[in-house]
Motif scaffolding. Structure first.
Motif, mmCIF file in Angstrom:
data_model
loop_
_atom_site.group_PDB
_atom_site.id
_atom_site.type_symbol
_atom_site.label_atom_id
_atom_site.label_comp_id
_atom_site.label_asym_id
_atom_site.label_seq_id
_atom_site.Cartn_x
_atom_site.Cartn_y
_atom_site.Cartn_z
ATOM 1 N N SER A 158 2.533 -3.148 8.796
ATOM 2 C CA SER A 158 2.449 -4.573 8.485
ATOM 3 C C SER A 158 2.615 -4.765 6.983
ATOM 4 C CB SER A 158 1.095 -5.133 8.912
ATOM 5 O OG SER A 158 0.064 -4.580 8.116
ATOM 6 N N GLN A 159 2.877 -5.994 6.586
ATOM 7 C CA GLN A 159 2.970 -6.290 5.151
ATOM 8 C C GLN A 159 1.644 -6.008 4.464
ATOM 9 O OE1 GLN A 159 4.322 -10.289 4.475
ATOM 10 N NE2 GLN A 159 6.468 -9.711 4.624
ATOM 11 N N LYS A 160 0.553 -6.377 5.115
ATOM 12 C CA LYS A 160 -0.766 -6.142 4.524
ATOM 13 C C LYS A 160 -1.002 -4.642 4.314
ATOM 14 C CE LYS A 160 -4.884 -8.482 5.250
ATOM 15 N NZ LYS A 160 -5.934 -9.024 6.127
ATOM 16 N N GLY A 161 -0.618 -3.833 5.279
ATOM 17 C CA GLY A 161 -0.761 -2.382 5.156
ATOM 18 C C GLY A 161 0.120 -1.823 4.052
ATOM 19 N N ALA A 162 1.331 -2.348 3.941
ATOM 20 C CA ALA A 162 2.242 -1.893 2.891
ATOM 21 C C ALA A 162 1.707 -2.285 1.517
ATOM 22 C CB ALA A 162 3.637 -2.475 3.105
ATOM 23 N N ILE A 163 1.183 -3.498 1.396
ATOM 24 C CA ILE A 163 0.605 -3.936 0.120
ATOM 25 C C ILE A 163 -0.557 -3.035 -0.257
ATOM 26 C CG2 ILE A 163 -0.673 -5.810 -0.999
ATOM 27 C CD1 ILE A 163 1.144 -7.762 0.627
ATOM 28 N N ALA A 164 -1.411 -2.725 0.704
ATOM 29 C CA ALA A 164 -2.543 -1.831 0.439
ATOM 30 C C ALA A 164 -2.051 -0.457 -0.004
ATOM 31 C CB ALA A 164 -3.418 -1.715 1.682
ATOM 32 N N CYS A 165 -1.005 0.036 0.632
ATOM 33 C CA CYS A 165 -0.443 1.334 0.273
ATOM 34 C C CYS A 165 0.132 1.317 -1.137
ATOM 35 C CB CYS A 165 0.629 1.707 1.290
ATOM 36 S SG CYS A 165 1.436 3.287 0.974
ATOM 37 N N PHE A 166 0.882 0.281 -1.467
ATOM 38 C CA PHE A 166 1.505 0.184 -2.789
ATOM 39 C C PHE A 166 0.482 -0.013 -3.906
ATOM 40 C CE2 PHE A 166 5.547 -1.433 -0.615
ATOM 41 C CZ PHE A 166 6.178 -0.203 -0.721
ATOM 42 N N MET A 167 -0.633 -0.679 -3.609
ATOM 43 C CA MET A 167 -1.612 -0.953 -4.660
ATOM 44 C C MET A 167 -2.544 0.209 -4.919
ATOM 45 S SD MET A 167 -4.445 -3.387 -2.834
ATOM 46 C CE MET A 167 -5.807 -3.040 -3.895
ATOM 47 N N GLU A 168 -2.760 1.065 -3.933
ATOM 48 C CA GLU A 168 -3.730 2.156 -4.039
ATOM 49 C C GLU A 168 -3.474 3.014 -5.272
ATOM 50 O OE1 GLU A 168 -6.987 4.578 -2.937
ATOM 51 O OE2 GLU A 168 -6.402 2.595 -2.279
ATOM 52 N N GLU A 169 -4.497 3.159 -6.098
ATOM 53 C CA GLU A 169 -4.528 3.972 -7.308
ATOM 54 C C GLU A 169 -3.632 3.469 -8.444
ATOM 55 O OE1 GLU A 169 -4.070 8.114 -6.412
ATOM 56 O OE2 GLU A 169 -5.924 8.175 -5.271
ATOM 57 N N SER A 170 -3.111 2.259 -8.313
ATOM 58 C CA SER A 170 -2.331 1.693 -9.406
ATOM 59 C C SER A 170 -3.268 1.283 -10.537
ATOM 60 C CB SER A 170 -1.555 0.468 -8.922
ATOM 61 O OG SER A 170 -0.932 -0.178 -10.022
ATOM 62 N N ASP A 171 -2.788 1.376 -11.762
ATOM 63 C CA ASP A 171 -3.594 0.950 -12.908
ATOM 64 C C ASP A 171 -3.126 -0.396 -13.463
ATOM 65 O OD1 ASP A 171 -1.183 1.796 -13.981
ATOM 66 O OD2 ASP A 171 -2.085 2.784 -15.706
ATOM 67 N N LEU A 172 -2.146 -1.005 -12.832
ATOM 68 C CA LEU A 172 -1.577 -2.255 -13.323
ATOM 69 C C LEU A 172 -2.559 -3.418 -13.193
ATOM 70 C CD1 LEU A 172 1.997 -2.089 -11.743
ATOM 71 C CD2 LEU A 172 1.355 -1.630 -14.126
#
Length: 133
Positions: free
Chosen positions: A54-68
């Motif tokens: 899902s988009q929500k799952g993809a967003i969670a995946c992309f955000m994980e451990e980002s420092d932005l």
């Protein structure tokens, strides 16, 4: 009569020794920050988020451990989702992505705390910001 406590300014050390210790600690901290950035920059092969359904799952995946900070993270994830094959991507906005980021995760400081920092937007390198799902 109240007694006044005297502050110890030298801590039993000479000024040269204080400066040397401060310099050594500063160098050690800079080395630890460099190591942290190197580890965070390693590609673990999770960047595609191909397993997300899902988009929500993809967003969670992309955000994980980002420092932005949130504003830039929302733009980066929005661009990545627009490139991918996601249902309803035509309706997707940066604001919607940022809303999901805030709903599914939190930004944690693992470094030196700054009580005046804007948790979502601060970019102080010494705070060691990291998004967690």
């Amino acid at each position: 009569m109240a007694e006044h406590k005297r502050k110890r300014s030298d801590l039993g050390m000479q000024p040269e020794e204080v400066r040397a210790r401060a310099s050594a600690l500063r160098e050690e901290m800079e080395g630890l920050l460099r190591y942290f950035r190197e580890v965070m920059a390693e590609d673990l092969g999770l960047g595609s988020c191909g397993g997300a359904t899902s988009q929500k799952g993809a967003i969670a995946c992309f955000m994980e451990e980002s420092d932005l900070p949130l504003s830039r993270l929302g733009e980066v994830i929005h661009a990545r989702l627009k490139e991918g094959d996601w249902k309803g991507k035509g309706d997707l906005t940066v604001a919607a992505v940022k809303g999901v980021v805030v709903a599914v995760g939190q930004r944690v400081a693992y470094g030196i705390p700054n009580p005046d920092a804007d948790v979502l937007e601060d970019e102080s390198p010494s705070c060691l910001w990291c998004w967690e799902v």
